[in-house]
Design a protein around this motif. Structure first.
Motif, short mmCIF file in Angstrom:
data_model
loop_
_atom_site.label_atom_id
_atom_site.label_comp_id
_atom_site.label_asym_id
_atom_site.label_seq_id
_atom_site.Cartn_x
_atom_site.Cartn_y
_atom_site.Cartn_z
N LEU B 256 15.49 6.98 -21.20
CA LEU B 256 14.82 5.83 -20.58
C LEU B 256 15.07 4.59 -21.43
O LEU B 256 15.16 4.69 -22.65
CB LEU B 256 13.31 6.08 -20.48
CG LEU B 256 12.85 7.35 -19.76
CD1 LEU B 256 11.35 7.34 -19.57
CD2 LEU B 256 13.54 7.52 -18.42
N ARG B 257 15.19 3.46 -20.76
CA ARG B 257 15.35 2.23 -21.52
C ARG B 257 14.76 1.06 -20.74
O ARG B 257 14.42 1.20 -19.56
CB ARG B 257 16.81 2.00 -21.89
CG ARG B 257 17.72 1.79 -20.70
CD ARG B 257 19.14 1.58 -21.20
NE ARG B 257 19.99 1.09 -20.15
CZ ARG B 257 21.25 1.46 -19.99
NH1 ARG B 257 21.79 2.35 -20.79
NH2 ARG B 257 21.98 0.94 -19.02
N ASP B 258 14.64 -0.05 -21.42
CA ASP B 258 14.06 -1.23 -20.78
C ASP B 258 15.13 -1.93 -19.94
O ASP B 258 16.23 -2.20 -20.43
CB ASP B 258 13.50 -2.18 -21.84
CG ASP B 258 12.33 -1.56 -22.58
OD1 ASP B 258 11.71 -0.62 -22.03
OD2 ASP B 258 12.05 -2.00 -23.71
N GLU B 259 14.79 -2.17 -18.68
CA GLU B 259 15.75 -2.78 -17.76
C GLU B 259 15.13 -4.01 -17.11
O GLU B 259 13.96 -3.98 -16.70
CB GLU B 259 16.14 -1.79 -16.66
CG GLU B 259 16.97 -0.61 -17.14
CD GLU B 259 18.46 -0.93 -17.22
OE1 GLU B 259 18.85 -2.06 -16.84
OE2 GLU B 259 19.22 -0.06 -17.66
N HIS B 292 10.52 0.21 -17.98
CA HIS B 292 11.03 1.26 -18.88
C HIS B 292 11.36 2.48 -18.03
O HIS B 292 10.47 3.24 -17.64
CB HIS B 292 9.95 1.59 -19.92
CG HIS B 292 10.46 2.48 -21.00
ND1 HIS B 292 11.41 2.09 -21.91
CD2 HIS B 292 10.15 3.76 -21.33
CE1 HIS B 292 11.66 3.07 -22.75
NE2 HIS B 292 10.91 4.10 -22.42
N HIS B 294 14.79 5.27 -16.32
CA HIS B 294 16.17 5.74 -16.44
C HIS B 294 17.03 4.80 -15.59
O HIS B 294 16.78 4.64 -14.39
CB HIS B 294 16.29 7.17 -15.93
CG HIS B 294 17.60 7.79 -16.31
ND1 HIS B 294 18.77 7.41 -15.74
CD2 HIS B 294 17.91 8.72 -17.24
CE1 HIS B 294 19.77 8.09 -16.28
NE2 HIS B 294 19.26 8.89 -17.20
N HIS B 379 8.50 8.78 -12.84
CA HIS B 379 8.28 7.74 -13.85
C HIS B 379 6.79 7.38 -13.97
O HIS B 379 6.44 6.45 -14.69
CB HIS B 379 9.06 6.47 -13.49
CG HIS B 379 10.52 6.55 -13.84
ND1 HIS B 379 11.47 7.03 -12.97
CD2 HIS B 379 11.19 6.22 -14.97
CE1 HIS B 379 12.66 6.98 -13.54
NE2 HIS B 379 12.52 6.50 -14.76
N ALA B 403 8.10 -2.41 -19.48
CA ALA B 403 8.92 -2.23 -20.69
C ALA B 403 8.02 -2.02 -21.90
O ALA B 403 6.95 -2.61 -22.00
CB ALA B 403 9.79 -3.46 -20.89
N THR B 404 8.48 -1.16 -22.80
CA THR B 404 7.67 -0.83 -23.97
C THR B 404 7.79 -1.89 -25.05
O THR B 404 6.90 -2.06 -25.85
CB THR B 404 8.09 0.53 -24.55
OG1 THR B 404 9.51 0.54 -24.63
CG2 THR B 404 7.62 1.65 -23.67
N ASP B 405 8.91 -2.60 -25.08
CA ASP B 405 9.12 -3.61 -26.10
C ASP B 405 8.58 -4.94 -25.60
O ASP B 405 9.15 -5.58 -24.73
CB ASP B 405 10.62 -3.75 -26.40
CG ASP B 405 10.85 -4.67 -27.59
OD1 ASP B 405 9.91 -5.36 -27.99
OD2 ASP B 405 11.98 -4.67 -28.11
#
Lengths: 115, 410
Positions: B256-259, B292, B294, B379, B403-405
């Motif tokens: 998973l990443r921030d998109e 956040h 995939h 998700h 997003a986590t960030d």
């Protein structure tokens, strides 16, 4: 309180009174000789008062329980190491409360008026 | 002198025979079967309470007396106690510490406090940290005590049954989860392995028709075309199934990443450019929230929904508004509205089911929205349908984790 419970309390009361009398004697001596000078001092006196409070309550002596509670509360609020504590005034106050308790114990076994 | 009267603990030793040797209470616990642990260092209070309990049908031999926290710990460690009756002033423990320690040793055993402390704050805190009831000795009432014990036992049994049911449910869920996972693996393997022979069959059917292009009879030509159409459809379904079966693996892949939703949406729109031009489409993208997720699954969800808008457009030029906004601290809401033919409210749940198609014609196989639902759910989000643009059309709404960030978020 039902009849069975009343009988049970009356049957056990002499033992409670006897034990309480021993504890009150100890308390009176403690107060007379200044509580803080006894082994355990105020802490031990608080424990005794607390135990009497609970025990009298369970045995239906609410008034006696309240007086024992007043002794406990007074001792809890006491800091013998504080200069502002007047041990003389405390002693007089506790002596009066102990006297009231002894008077209540001398009465014939009877349940509290609330019962 | 002794201020605390002598105590006579009767703590059971491990392995003591009891009516319930397996340690489990019966479904309905009778008073005479209840094991009470009475933690009290004043033997005059113990005697009175024990007499009351016996008078009310509790078995004297099942009432365990502990004169200290240490003895109480031993009794609770044996694990055959149904209810604890505890004083708060003990030689080795005081106040709420008694409740905390009992609760830690036997979290499922109800604790009734019976104390000389009449402090209301203390009582409330005792209840907060796990005591079932708080009785004050100076207001002692045998009926209240009996009621407290019986209610505690009843509540405890109800909770035990509830826990058992929850455990069963969890076990069933686990089995179901495993079964679903196996089915998905099977679907993934089967769809993957079948795609190749089906594609080959379709190519062969096409060649067969082409090789007889000049002198083939009309019936054979029709049958050949039908065969090719059929095989083409099977191939599409297998691709859909394969994609669907991959969703769980992808979401569990840890990749998973921030998109940036707007950025991914623009990529999807660029991939669909030819189709969008063909229907004279205008698409407005609003918002720049980050999610956040995939990345493949996010693209897949967006692509499926845009495809549906193209596929199920009305006679007018297609108009779409794709917006994203922060729903709360944790989730982002995406809305994809169009002015297409719309979906009647009564079908708005049904369309997410597998192979569910509202349009009888067209190239859809009824897996696109199923896949979207699956991807969003995995998700932790939700997906639903609302009215679309210009008094018709459809709005596909879904939520995804933000997003986590926090530095990325606008």
């Amino acid at each position: 309180v039902n009849d069975a419970m009343r009988r049970l309390l009356e049957e056990r009361w002499p033992d409670v009174r006897e034990e309480a009398q021993v504890q009150l004697d100890w308390l009176r001596t403690a107060v007379a000789t200044n509580v803080e000078s006894l082994p355990g001092g105020v802490t031990e006196a608080r424990k005794v008062a607390h135990q009497l409070r609970g025990r009298f309550g369970m045995y239906g002596r609410r008034e006696a329980s309240e007086v024992a509670g007043a002794i406990e509360d007074r001792l809890v609020a006491t800091d013998p190491s504080s200069e502002s504590t007047s041990l003389e005034a405390l002693g007089e106050e506790l002596t009066v409360l102990i006297g009231r308790l002894e008077t209540l114990l001398d009465r014939e076994p009877a349940l509290s008026p609330t019962d | 002198m002794t201020t605390a009267a002598a105590i006579r603990p009767s703590v059971p030793a491990p392995g003591d025979s009891s009516p319930r040797d397996n340690g489990e209470p019966p479904a309905v616990l009778r008073a005479e079967d209840a094991r009470i642990l009475f933690i009290e260092d004043d033997d005059l209070c113990v005697d009175l309470t024990r007499s009351i309990l016996v008078d009310r049908g509790f078995a004297s031999e099942l009432t365990v007396i502990a004169g200290s926290m240490a003895e109480a710990s031993t009794a609770l460690g044996v694990g055959v106690i149904d209810v604890v009756l505890a004083d708060l002033t003990l030689p080795d423990a005081y106040g709420l510490d008694v409740v905390r320690r009992c609760h830690a040793l036997a979290p499922n055993v109800p604790i009734i406090v019976l104390t000389g402390c009449s402090d209301i704050e203390l009582a409330l805190e005792a209840l907060t940290i796990g005591a079932e009831d708080y009785l004050i000795k100076s207001e002692f009432d045998d009926e209240k005590l009996m009621r407290a014990i019986r209610y505690s036992l009843a509540r405890s049994q109800a909770q035990r049954q509830l826990r058992a049911t929850l455990n069963e449910l969890e076990a069933s869920n686990l089995k179901l989860e495993q079964s679903n996972s196996q089915l998905e693996q099977y679907a993934s393997i089967a769809s993957h392995d079948l795609r190749s022979p089906v594609r080959t069959a379709r190519v062969l059917a096409g060649r067969m028709i082409a090789s007889q292009a000049t002198d083939v009879d009309p019936v054979t030509a029709t049958l050949g075309e039908a065969l090719e159409g059929c095989l083409s459809r099977i191939e599409t379904m297998l691709e859909g199934l394969f994609e669907y079966a991959q969703v769980r693996d992808l979401s569990n892949s840890g990749e998973l990443r921030d998109e940036d939703i707007a950025e991914v949406t623009n990529v999807v729109l660029a991939n669909m450019e030819a189709d969008l031009l063909a229907c004279d489409a205008t698409v407005e993208v609003v918002g720049h929230e980050f999610v956040h997720v995939h990345p493949v699954l996010l693209r897949s969800v967006l692509l499926n929904i845009v495809r549906n808008s193209v596929k199920y457009r009305s006679g007018n030029p297609l108009r779409m508004v794709i917006s994203n906004e922060r729903l709360d601290d944790e989730m982002v809401l995406v809305r994809m509205s169009d002015n297409g033919i719309g979906i009647e409210p009564r079908f708005r749940t049904r369309v997410f089911a597998m192979f569910e198609r509202l349009a009888k014609s067209g190239e859809g196989i009824g897996l696109g929205l199923t896949l979207c639902h699956r991807a969003v759910s995995l998700h932790g989000g939700s997906i639903w349908i609302e009215d679309g643009l210009d008094g018709g059309g459809t709005t596909m709404c879904f939520t995804l984790p933000a997003a986590t960030d926090s530095e990325i978020a606008p």
